[in-house]
Scaffold this motif. Structure first.
Motif, PDB file in Angstrom:
ATOM      1  N   TRP A  41      -6.153   3.215  -5.481  1.00 13.94           N
ATOM      2  CA  TRP A  41      -5.959   2.138  -6.442  1.00 13.94           C
ATOM      3  C   TRP A  41      -7.054   1.072  -6.423  1.00 13.94           C
ATOM      4  CZ3 TRP A  41      -1.819   1.646  -9.955  1.00 13.94           C
ATOM      5  CH2 TRP A  41      -0.851   2.653  -9.872  1.00 13.94           C
ATOM      6  N   PHE A  42      -7.928   1.075  -5.408  1.00  9.39           N
ATOM      7  CA  PHE A  42      -8.916   0.009  -5.275  1.00  9.39           C
ATOM      8  C   PHE A  42     -10.292   0.588  -4.996  1.00  9.39           C
ATOM      9  CE2 PHE A  42      -4.838  -1.815  -4.271  1.00  9.39           C
ATOM     10  CZ  PHE A  42      -4.868  -3.053  -4.878  1.00  9.39           C
ATOM     11  N   LEU A  43     -11.284   0.128  -5.773  1.00 13.17           N
ATOM     12  CA  LEU A  43     -12.672   0.432  -5.484  1.00 13.17           C
ATOM     13  C   LEU A  43     -13.357  -0.753  -4.819  1.00 13.17           C
ATOM     14  CD1 LEU A  43     -13.774   2.319  -8.735  1.00 13.17           C
ATOM     15  CD2 LEU A  43     -13.116   3.284  -6.524  1.00 13.17           C
ATOM     16  N   LYS A  44     -12.906  -1.965  -5.114  1.00  9.59           N
ATOM     17  CA  LYS A  44     -13.441  -3.184  -4.511  1.00  9.59           C
ATOM     18  C   LYS A  44     -12.442  -3.751  -3.512  1.00  9.59           C
ATOM     19  CE  LYS A  44     -15.191  -6.351  -7.026  1.00  9.59           C
ATOM     20  NZ  LYS A  44     -15.326  -7.362  -8.094  1.00  9.59           N
ATOM     21  N   ASN A  45     -12.972  -4.426  -2.503  1.00  9.32           N
ATOM     22  CA  ASN A  45     -12.148  -5.183  -1.545  1.00  9.32           C
ATOM     23  C   ASN A  45     -11.111  -4.323  -0.834  1.00  9.32           C
ATOM     24  OD1 ASN A  45     -13.503  -7.543  -2.408  1.00  9.32           O
ATOM     25  ND2 ASN A  45     -12.024  -7.824  -4.062  1.00  9.32           N
ATOM     26  N   ARG A  46     -11.477  -3.091  -0.496  1.00  6.10           N
ATOM     27  CA  ARG A  46     -10.514  -2.225   0.193  1.00  6.10           C
ATOM     28  C   ARG A  46     -10.141  -2.767   1.564  1.00  6.10           C
ATOM     29  NH1 ARG A  46     -13.061   3.678  -1.339  1.00  6.10           N
ATOM     30  NH2 ARG A  46     -11.906   3.989  -3.283  1.00  6.10           N
ATOM     31  N   GLY A  47     -11.120  -3.356   2.261  1.00  9.42           N
ATOM     32  CA  GLY A  47     -10.817  -3.911   3.578  1.00  9.42           C
ATOM     33  C   GLY A  47      -9.774  -5.007   3.494  1.00  9.42           C
ATOM     34  N   THR A  48      -9.905  -5.883   2.509  1.00 11.64           N
ATOM     35  CA  THR A  48      -8.926  -6.956   2.322  1.00 11.64           C
ATOM     36  C   THR A  48      -7.554  -6.387   2.003  1.00 11.64           C
ATOM     37  OG1 THR A  48     -10.682  -8.403   1.507  1.00 11.64           O
ATOM     38  CG2 THR A  48      -8.413  -9.043   1.013  1.00 11.64           C
ATOM     39  N   VAL A  49      -7.526  -5.374   1.142  1.00 13.15           N
ATOM     40  CA  VAL A  49      -6.255  -4.756   0.757  1.00 13.15           C
ATOM     41  C   VAL A  49      -5.579  -4.118   1.961  1.00 13.15           C
ATOM     42  CG1 VAL A  49      -5.227  -2.900  -0.612  1.00 13.15           C
ATOM     43  CG2 VAL A  49      -6.947  -4.391  -1.630  1.00 13.15           C
ATOM     44  N   LEU A  50      -6.350  -3.394   2.778  1.00 13.01           N
ATOM     45  CA  LEU A  50      -5.778  -2.778   3.972  1.00 13.01           C
ATOM     46  C   LEU A  50      -5.265  -3.842   4.936  1.00 13.01           C
ATOM     47  CD1 LEU A  50      -8.303   0.122   4.605  1.00 13.01           C
ATOM     48  CD2 LEU A  50      -5.847   0.363   4.246  1.00 13.01           C
ATOM     49  N   GLY A  51      -5.982  -4.963   5.033  1.00 19.52           N
ATOM     50  CA  GLY A  51      -5.519  -6.053   5.880  1.00 19.52           C
ATOM     51  C   GLY A  51      -4.181  -6.603   5.423  1.00 19.52           C
ATOM     52  N   ILE A  52      -4.019  -6.746   4.103  1.00 21.79           N
ATOM     53  CA  ILE A  52      -2.754  -7.243   3.565  1.00 21.79           C
ATOM     54  C   ILE A  52      -1.635  -6.236   3.806  1.00 21.79           C
ATOM     55  CG2 ILE A  52      -1.555  -7.867   1.425  1.00 21.79           C
ATOM     56  CD1 ILE A  52      -4.239  -8.944   0.399  1.00 21.79           C
ATOM     57  N   PHE A  53      -1.928  -4.940   3.576  1.00 16.63           N
ATOM     58  CA  PHE A  53      -0.905  -3.914   3.808  1.00 16.63           C
ATOM     59  C   PHE A  53      -0.437  -3.902   5.263  1.00 16.63           C
ATOM     60  CE2 PHE A  53      -2.401  -1.032   0.094  1.00 16.63           C
ATOM     61  CZ  PHE A  53      -1.676  -1.825  -0.780  1.00 16.63           C
ATOM     62  N   THR A  54      -1.395  -3.912   6.186  1.00 12.52           N
ATOM     63  CA  THR A  54      -1.012  -3.831   7.595  1.00 12.52           C
ATOM     64  C   THR A  54      -0.363  -5.117   8.082  1.00 12.52           C
ATOM     65  OG1 THR A  54      -3.290  -4.438   8.176  1.00 12.52           O
ATOM     66  CG2 THR A  54      -2.732  -2.100   8.206  1.00 12.52           C
ATOM     67  N   ALA A  55      -0.597  -6.218   7.372  1.00 12.81           N
ATOM     68  CA  ALA A  55       0.096  -7.458   7.721  1.00 12.81           C
ATOM     69  C   ALA A  55       1.593  -7.342   7.467  1.00 12.81           C
ATOM     70  CB  ALA A  55      -0.482  -8.625   6.928  1.00 12.81           C
TER      71      ALA A  55
END
Length: 356
Positions: free
Chosen positions: A79-93
Motif C-alpha cells: 500500500w505504500f511506496l513512500k515513507n515505508r519506514g514510518t508506516v512500519l513504525g506506526i504498525f509495530t507501535a
C-alpha cells in the motif's frame, strides 16, 4: 519452557505466514490465525497438565506468529511506496498500545477476579477482529481503485502464486548468500535475547524477587509501552532519513548500558525509574531496523516479506533461548543479575554488528 516454545514458534511461523498471505490473501490468513488464537485463549482456562500448557503455547505461537510483524511488512509494501519506514513504525507501535491498554487492566482483574477472566476478554476481542478482517480488509490498492501511497499508477495484482512453503524456503536460500542478511539476523537474535526473552518474560518475577507487587510490575511493563509507542514510531521516521547502521549502533549501545545498570538500580531502589529507562532502549526502539533497508541492492522485491519473516525468526529464537536459559539461571543462582549483565554485554556486541 512453555513461554520459550511460544516465542520460538511465533518467529518460525512468520516467513510461512508472509508467503501464505501472498498465495491465499491477507484476510484468509489473518482470520485463520485469529480463530486459532481464540480457541487457544478459551482452552487455556481448562489446562490441568504440563503437556496441555505446551500445546496451548504452540497454538498461541503459531497464531500470533501468523500476524506478527509480517502483516505490517506485507501491508506496507503493498500500500505504500513512500515513507515505508514510518508506516512500519506506526504498525509495530500497535504492540505497545496493546501493552499500555491491557497490562494494567489485566493486572487489576487478576488481583480481584483471577486470571481466567482475562482469557475470556481476549477471546471476545479476537472474535470481533475476525469479523473486522473478513468484512473490511482489502488486499491491495487496486481492489479500491487507487495507486499505492506515493505512486501514480494503479498496480495490478500478481497473477502467479507460488507455494507458501517453497517461497519461504527459497527466499531464505537466496538471502543466505548475503552478508547483510546474516548481520541483520545476528543483531535481531541479540535484540530478542535482550527484550522479549528477558524483559518481557522475566521482569515481573524479577520485580517479585525485589519485593515489588505483581500489579505494580505490570504497571511498569505498561509504562514501557508508552516508550515503546514513541520509540517505534520515531524509529521508523528516523530510518527513512538517517543511516540505519548508526541508528543500530546507538540503540544497541544505550540498551546494553541500561541492562548493565539494571541490577544496581534494583539495589538502589530505583526500580520505577530504571524500568522506564530500560524500556526506552530495550523495548521502545527494538523494531526500527526493518530489513527494507536491504532493498533493492540485496533482495528481490517479491522476496522481501519472507526475508523479513526469517530475520524476525532470528529475533524470536534469541528470545526463546534466553527465556529458557534465564529461567535455569534464576533457579540455579537465585537471582536475575547474571542474565541482565549477560544481555547487556550481548547488546554492546550487537552495536558492532550494526556498524558492520
Amino acid at each position: 519452557m512453555a513461554q520459550a516454545l511460544q516465542i520460538a514458534l511465533f518467529g518460525l511461523t512468520g516467513p510461512f505466514a508472509a508467503a501464505a498471505m501472498e498465495r491465499y490473501g491477507v484476510r484468509k490468513t489473518i482470520a485463520c490465525a485469529l480463530v486459532l488464537l481464540t480457541c487457544a485463549s478459551l482452552a487455556v482456562t481448562r489446562v490441568t497438565a504440563l503437556w496441555q500448557l505446551l500445546l496451548w503455547a504452540g497454538c498461541v505461537g503459531i497464531g500470533a506468529g501468523s500476524i506478527a510483524l509480517t502483516l505490517g511488512a506485507t501491508v506496507a509494501n503493498r500500500w505504500f511506496l513512500k515513507n515505508r519506514g514510518t508506516v512500519l513504525g506506526i504498525f509495530t507501535a500497535g504492540n505497545a498500545t496493546g501493552q499500555l491498554v491491557f497490562l494494567p487492566m489485566f493486572g487489576a482483574l487478576i488481583e480481584h477476579q483471577g486470571w481466567r477472566i482475562c482469557a475470556y476478554i481476549l477471546s471476545v476481542l479476537m472474535f470481533v477482529l475476525i469479523a473486522f478482517f473478513c468484512l473490511i480488509m482489502r488486499e491491495r490498492p487496486v481492489d479500491v481503485g487507487i495507486p499505492p501511497w506515493g505512486g501514480k499508477t494503479i498496480e495490478p495484482a500478481p497473477s502467479h502464486k507460488r507455494n507458501p512453503v517453497s517461497e519461504a524456503l527459497g527466499a531464505l536460500q537466496d538471502a543466505s548468500r548475503s552478508r547483510t542478511f546474516w548481520l541483520l539476523a545476528g543483531s535481531f537474535f541479540i535484540c530478542g535475547a535482550s527484550t522479549n526473552g528477558l524483559i518481557g518474560a522475566h521482569l515481573v518475577p524479577a520485580c517479585g524477587d525485589r519485593g515489588i507487587a505483581e500489579t505494580k510490575a505490570a504497571g511498569l511493563l505498561a509504562l514501557m509501552g508508552v516508550f515503546d509507542l514513541c520509540g517505534t514510531t520515531m524509529s521508523g521516521w528516523l530510518s527513512d532519513r538517517w543511516d540505519s547502521r548508526w541508528l543500530l549502533f546507538w540503540y544497541y549501545s544505550l540498551r546494553g548500558l541500561s541492562l548493565l545498570f539494571l541490577p544496581f538500580a534494583f539495589g538502589l531502589g530505583l526500580s520505577d525509574f530504571r524500568s522506564s529507562l530500560c524500556s526506552t532502549d530495550s523495548i521502545g526502539w527494538q523494531r526500527f531496523h526493518q530489513p527494507s533497508g536491504l532493498r533493492p541492492r540485496h533482495l528481490a522485491e517479491n522476496a522481501l516479506r519472507s526475508v523479513f519473516g526469517w530475520i524476525f525468526t532470528a529475533h524470536q529464537l534469541g528470545a526463546a533461548s534466553t527465556a529458557l536459559a534465564t529461567g535455569w539461571s534464576r533457579t540455579a543462582v537465585g537471582n536475575y543479575d547474571a542474565a541482565f549483565i549477560t544481555s547487556g554485554v550481548l547488546c554492546l556486541f550487537g552495536s558492532m554488528l550494526g556498524l558492520a
